[in-house]
Design a protein around this motif. Structure first.
Motif, PDB file in Angstrom:
ATOM      1  N   UNK A  98       0.822  -1.205   0.000  1.00 30.04           N
ATOM      2  CA  UNK A  98       0.000   0.000   0.000  1.00 30.04           C
ATOM      3  C   UNK A  98       0.861   1.262   0.000  1.00 30.04           C
ATOM      4  N   UNK A  99       2.013   1.202   0.639  1.00 28.45           N
ATOM      5  CA  UNK A  99       2.928   2.350   0.631  1.00 28.45           C
ATOM      6  C   UNK A  99       3.488   2.563  -0.765  1.00 28.45           C
ATOM      7  N   UNK A 100       3.860   1.470  -1.440  1.00 26.40           N
ATOM      8  CA  UNK A 100       4.367   1.597  -2.809  1.00 26.40           C
ATOM      9  C   UNK A 100       3.278   2.159  -3.718  1.00 26.40           C
ATOM     10  N   UNK A 107       7.950   9.488  -3.948  1.00 20.93           N
ATOM     11  CA  UNK A 107       9.288   9.258  -3.397  1.00 20.93           C
ATOM     12  C   UNK A 107      10.342   9.323  -4.493  1.00 20.93           C
ATOM     13  N   UNK A 108      10.103   8.635  -5.593  1.00 19.49           N
ATOM     14  CA  UNK A 108      11.079   8.614  -6.690  1.00 19.49           C
ATOM     15  C   UNK A 108      11.278  10.022  -7.240  1.00 19.49           C
ATOM     16  N   UNK A 109      10.191  10.749  -7.457  1.00 19.04           N
ATOM     17  CA  UNK A 109      10.299  12.091  -8.019  1.00 19.04           C
ATOM     18  C   UNK A 109      11.009  13.064  -7.097  1.00 19.04           C
ATOM     19  N   UNK A 114      15.903  16.082  -5.208  1.00 21.67           N
ATOM     20  CA  UNK A 114      16.730  16.522  -4.079  1.00 21.67           C
ATOM     21  C   UNK A 114      18.100  15.851  -4.042  1.00 21.67           C
ATOM     22  N   UNK A 115      18.177  14.621  -4.554  1.00 28.13           N
ATOM     23  CA  UNK A 115      19.438  13.876  -4.488  1.00 28.13           C
ATOM     24  C   UNK A 115      19.591  13.043  -5.762  1.00 28.13           C
ATOM     25  N   UNK A 121      16.636   1.680  -4.794  1.00 28.73           N
ATOM     26  CA  UNK A 121      16.120   0.337  -5.055  1.00 28.73           C
ATOM     27  C   UNK A 121      14.908   0.157  -4.151  1.00 28.73           C
ATOM     28  N   UNK A 122      13.706   0.198  -4.726  1.00 31.94           N
ATOM     29  CA  UNK A 122      12.469   0.094  -3.962  1.00 31.94           C
ATOM     30  C   UNK A 122      12.001  -1.357  -3.991  1.00 31.94           C
TER      31      UNK A 122
END
Length: 281
Positions: A98-100, A107-109, A114-115, A121-122
């Motif tokens: 559910x978090x993915x 998160x990826x964007x 930012x970094x 690696x998710x």
């Protein structure tokens, strides 16, 4: 070579047993055994042998033991020399489904912005499986349901969200007319939902039991049954024809599992901030 594996090997040699090394490292004896086995496989040599009730290094291990100890000293020296961690390199982040589904794109964007030098690696999985992988050194952090047991001091759990647990039923159909589609009691979140359910009813007729929240929500929306689930952000997308009714005082707590030694890591602080922003949205 993973220096956590080296640290566990040396702890066994210093302490004389897997159990004592586990207590020293704040992990389970099984995790220590797995780490030593992985190191043996990598070096292609036996590293430990049992002498009575004590574990001792093999002759081959004694040859490389000074170098292994020096590796750990060098690692400690590097950490003490660095004032801040550079935001680059690989980040192995585990997360429940559910978090993915809710936050992967965010998160990826945000991490890319930012970094950009961080290679994310998710890795998906159930909370208990992600915890075991993290404990064995296969993950740097994981977003999981809060464990129902006390964590060792070497680990840290930062709460990101409390998701209310409640009844999910098809629109216009009372639960009494339908069977239960049960969130698996083997899952940490499922156990919490099962406890909440037992305070409300007893002996429901069960259609199926599974650890797949999105599928359960869809089945409820299709009118196949009812369930007791945590309300995650995208539940409505999976159950457009279902009604959610909260159970007072029942929650599933999600958080970021990390190593206590990494509490000041800029990379993990950034990930925590991004995840918290995602939940706030």
């Amino acid at each position: 070579m993973d220096l956590r594996f080296v640290s566990s090997l040396i702890a066994v040699i210093d302490e004389g047993s897997m159990a004592a090394a586990a207590r020293r490292g704040g992990i389970t004896p099984a995790a220590v055994t797995q780490r030593v086995a992985a190191l043996e496989a990598q070096l292609q040599v036996r590293l430990l042998l049992r002498a009575g009730r004590v574990m001792q290094p093999t002759p081959e291990c004694r040859v490389i033991l000074p170098r292994l100890r020096q590796l750990l000293r060098d690692e400690a020296a590097l950490k003490s020399d660095l004032q801040a961690e550079v935001l680059q390199g690989a980040l192995r982040l585990g997360a429940i489904s559910t978090v993915i589904g809710d936050h992967a794109a965010h998160v990826v964007g945000q991490l890319r912005a930012a970094a950009p030098e961080v290679e994310l690696q998710l890795i998906p999985g159930a909370s208990h499986a992600l915890f075991e992988t993290f404990e064995a050194g296969g993950l740097d952090a994981a977003v999981i349901v809060k464990p129902g047991f006390e964590l060792p001091k070497s680990m840290h759990f930062t709460c990101l969200a409390q998701q209310q647990v409640g009844w999910l039923r098809p629109v216009g159909t009372p639960c009494a007319e339908l069977p239960l589609i049960r969130y698996s009691r083997e899952a940490w979140g499922g156990e919490q939902c099962w406890q909440a359910l037992q305070t409300q009813t007893s002996g429901p007729r069960v259609l199926a039991e599974m650890d797949a929240l999105e599928s359960i929500a869809q089945m409820v929306s299709d009118g196949l049954g009812w369930s007791v689930l945590p309300r995650w952000a995208s539940m409505g997308r999976h159950a457009p024809d279902a009604v959610f009714t909260p159970i007072e005082g029942a929650y599933r707590e999600l958080g970021l599992l990390s190593w206590s030694r990494d509490s000041r890591s800029p990379m993990l602080r950034l990930v925590q901030k991004i995840l918290a922003e995602g939940e706030a949205r």
